[in-house]
Design a protein around this motif. Structure first.
Motif, PDB file in Angstrom:
ATOM      1  N   GLY A   1       6.297 -22.286   2.846  1.00 22.50           N
ATOM      2  CA  GLY A   1       5.619 -21.523   1.803  1.00 22.50           C
ATOM      3  C   GLY A   1       4.112 -21.572   1.872  1.00 22.50           C
ATOM      4  O   GLY A   1       3.427 -20.829   1.171  1.00 22.50           O
ATOM      5  N   GLU A   2       3.568 -22.425   2.732  1.00 22.85           N
ATOM      6  CA  GLU A   2       2.117 -22.551   2.845  1.00 22.85           C
ATOM      7  C   GLU A   2       1.533 -21.722   3.981  1.00 22.85           C
ATOM      8  O   GLU A   2       0.315 -21.566   4.091  1.00 22.85           O
ATOM      9  N   GLY A   3       2.357 -21.169   4.836  1.00 21.25           N
ATOM     10  CA  GLY A   3       1.862 -20.402   5.975  1.00 21.25           C
ATOM     11  C   GLY A   3       1.296 -19.054   5.567  1.00 21.25           C
ATOM     12  O   GLY A   3       1.732 -18.439   4.587  1.00 21.25           O
ATOM     13  N   ASP A   4       0.314 -18.579   6.317  1.00 22.41           N
ATOM     14  CA  ASP A   4      -0.309 -17.301   5.985  1.00 22.41           C
ATOM     15  C   ASP A   4      -0.973 -16.719   7.224  1.00 22.41           C
ATOM     16  O   ASP A   4      -0.868 -17.275   8.318  1.00 22.41           O
ATOM     17  N   VAL A   5      -1.700 -15.621   7.047  1.00 23.07           N
ATOM     18  CA  VAL A   5      -2.346 -14.942   8.173  1.00 23.07           C
ATOM     19  C   VAL A   5      -3.867 -15.045   8.129  1.00 23.07           C
ATOM     20  O   VAL A   5      -4.560 -14.407   8.913  1.00 23.07           O
ATOM     21  N   GLY A   6      -4.393 -15.818   7.191  1.00 25.03           N
ATOM     22  CA  GLY A   6      -5.830 -16.065   7.173  1.00 25.03           C
ATOM     23  C   GLY A   6      -6.651 -15.090   6.351  1.00 25.03           C
ATOM     24  O   GLY A   6      -7.886 -15.139   6.378  1.00 25.03           O
ATOM     25  N   TYR A   7      -6.002 -14.209   5.597  1.00 24.83           N
ATOM     26  CA  TYR A   7      -6.753 -13.299   4.723  1.00 24.83           C
ATOM     27  C   TYR A   7      -5.887 -12.951   3.513  1.00 24.83           C
ATOM     28  O   TYR A   7      -4.680 -13.178   3.499  1.00 24.83           O
ATOM     29  N   GLN A   8      -6.550 -12.424   2.495  1.00 24.79           N
ATOM     30  CA  GLN A   8      -5.850 -11.970   1.300  1.00 24.79           C
ATOM     31  C   GLN A   8      -6.043 -10.468   1.129  1.00 24.79           C
ATOM     32  O   GLN A   8      -6.978  -9.883   1.688  1.00 24.79           O
ATOM     33  N   VAL A   9      -5.173  -9.864   0.348  1.00 22.62           N
ATOM     34  CA  VAL A   9      -5.275  -8.454   0.024  1.00 22.62           C
ATOM     35  C   VAL A   9      -5.672  -8.351  -1.450  1.00 22.62           C
ATOM     36  O   VAL A   9      -5.019  -8.964  -2.300  1.00 22.62           O
ATOM     37  N   PRO A  10      -6.740  -7.613  -1.779  1.00 24.59           N
ATOM     38  CA  PRO A  10      -7.164  -7.499  -3.178  1.00 24.59           C
ATOM     39  C   PRO A  10      -6.035  -6.997  -4.073  1.00 24.59           C
ATOM     40  O   PRO A  10      -5.227  -6.154  -3.657  1.00 24.59           O
ATOM     41  N   ALA A  11      -5.974  -7.513  -5.281  1.00 24.08           N
ATOM     42  CA  ALA A  11      -4.920  -7.126  -6.223  1.00 24.08           C
ATOM     43  C   ALA A  11      -4.946  -5.622  -6.483  1.00 24.08           C
ATOM     44  O   ALA A  11      -6.013  -5.014  -6.596  1.00 24.08           O
ATOM     45  N   GLU A  12      -3.760  -5.041  -6.558  1.00 27.40           N
ATOM     46  CA  GLU A  12      -3.606  -3.626  -6.908  1.00 27.40           C
ATOM     47  C   GLU A  12      -2.514  -3.528  -7.977  1.00 27.40           C
ATOM     48  O   GLU A  12      -1.452  -2.965  -7.773  1.00 27.40           O
ATOM     49  N   ILE A  13      -2.808  -4.091  -9.116  1.00 27.88           N
ATOM     50  CA  ILE A  13      -1.840  -4.178 -10.213  1.00 27.88           C
ATOM     51  C   ILE A  13      -2.007  -2.963 -11.119  1.00 27.88           C
ATOM     52  O   ILE A  13      -3.095  -2.701 -11.624  1.00 27.88           O
ATOM     53  N   THR A  14      -0.921  -2.216 -11.290  1.00 28.42           N
ATOM     54  CA  THR A  14      -0.969  -1.012 -12.110  1.00 28.42           C
ATOM     55  C   THR A  14       0.238  -0.974 -13.037  1.00 28.42           C
ATOM     56  O   THR A  14       1.340  -1.370 -12.636  1.00 28.42           O
ATOM     57  N   PRO A  15       0.077  -0.515 -14.286  1.00 31.06           N
ATOM     58  CA  PRO A  15       1.169  -0.542 -15.269  1.00 31.06           C
ATOM     59  C   PRO A  15       2.388   0.291 -14.893  1.00 31.06           C
ATOM     60  O   PRO A  15       3.486   0.031 -15.377  1.00 31.06           O
ATOM     61  N   THR A  16       2.226   1.283 -14.025  1.00 28.07           N
ATOM     62  CA  THR A  16       3.366   2.127 -13.666  1.00 28.07           C
ATOM     63  C   THR A  16       4.324   1.436 -12.697  1.00 28.07           C
ATOM     64  O   THR A  16       5.468   1.865 -12.549  1.00 28.07           O
ATOM     65  N   LEU A  17       3.848   0.387 -12.036  1.00 29.90           N
ATOM     66  CA  LEU A  17       4.676  -0.357 -11.088  1.00 29.90           C
ATOM     67  C   LEU A  17       5.034  -1.698 -11.714  1.00 29.90           C
ATOM     68  O   LEU A  17       4.154  -2.502 -12.003  1.00 29.90           O
ATOM     69  N   PHE A  18       6.315  -1.930 -11.898  1.00 31.16           N
ATOM     70  CA  PHE A  18       6.725  -3.130 -12.622  1.00 31.16           C
ATOM     71  C   PHE A  18       7.866  -3.832 -11.903  1.00 31.16           C
ATOM     72  O   PHE A  18       8.433  -3.310 -10.932  1.00 31.16           O
ATOM     73  N   HIS A  19       8.213  -5.021 -12.390  1.00 29.46           N
ATOM     74  CA  HIS A  19       9.123  -5.912 -11.673  1.00 29.46           C
ATOM     75  C   HIS A  19      10.594  -5.660 -12.008  1.00 29.46           C
ATOM     76  O   HIS A  19      11.329  -6.564 -12.413  1.00 29.46           O
TER      77      HIS A  19
END
Length: 238
Positions: free
Chosen positions: A99-117
């Motif tokens: 769970g700690e592995g990654d690719v060395g960068y993050q993607v800025p949040a793109e949180i929008t109310p129309t897309l939900f869980h």
């Protein structure tokens, strides 16, 4: 007269180029990517949202690079979600915490109310950074559960800043999902068939770190396809 002819010619060329550009743009919009997610328990298909375009582009690049092939769903919690995409999970020894592995960068949040869980939502994992930026590669697929009016109200109270439509509330009461994650993680896609595969993965026996005792490998591919064909095959409406 000659100058007028040249002007008319230049104008015609500009109009032609504009129409060609608009036509090419319209052609691109008529197509999208169908994502195929293979597991030992079955295959799911998903679409990715343009509303989370940076996540969509990043995920497609990783898929096209075959980054996810043979990685594990390393964290599964029944009635919650299944998570994968840790590069360290490839050929990981039994019992090792992942769970700690990654690719060395993050993607800025793109949180929008129309897309939900809702169930089948494809969303980006992240750490506790205040900007809610996403992991460059780790993702999860929502299983969740079905809620009644009382329990749903309590879940939604955990995100008081968020307003839900009647349609979204109805989805949580019929299809199910994990409403308490809304507003905190970027949803960037949706599984559009075989949701039972999520259930099959989620019910696997796990160790104390929620890693399945038997490895659940994935293979992810993508294919550009006409939206009409995707709708015909999966009854998904863009």
């Amino acid at each position: 007269m000659a100058q007028n002819s040249k002007l008319i010619t230049k104008t015609f060329i500009l109009v032609f180029l504009l129409i060609s550009t608009l036509g090419a743009s319209a052609q691109r919009k008529r197509k999208d990517y169908l994502v195929t997610i293979e597991t030992p328990f079955g295959t799911m298909h998903a679409v990715l949202y343009d509303e989370a375009i940076q996540h969509k582009k990043n995920f497609l690049k990783l898929v096209e690079d075959k980054f996810y092939d043979d990685l594990l769903f390393h964290r599964v919690i029944q009635s919650f979600m299944i998570q994968g995409g840790d590069p360290a999970s490839k050929n990981a020894k039994e019992g090792i915490m992942l769970g700690e592995g990654d690719v060395g960068y993050q993607v800025p949040a793109e949180i929008t109310p129309t897309l939900f869980h809702k169930k089948g939502a494809l969303a980006a994992a992240r750490d506790n950074n205040p900007a809610k930026a996403s992991s460059g590669c780790q993702f999860y697929i929502v299983q969740g559960k079905v809620w009644d009016d009382n329990t749903l109200s309590k879940q939604m109270a955990r995100s008081p800043q968020r307003t839900y439509t009647d349609e979204q509330k109805n989805v949580y009461k019929t299809i199910g999902g994990t409403p308490h994650l809304d507003g905190n993680y970027t949803v960037f896609g949706q599984v559009i068939d075989n949701l039972w595969v999520i259930d099959s993965v989620a019910k696997q026996k796990t160790d104390k770190n929620n890693r399945p005792l038997n490895d659940v490998k994935m293979k992810i591919t993508c294919k550009k396809m006409r939206k009409k064909k995707i709708t015909k095959l999966f009854s998904y409406q863009f």
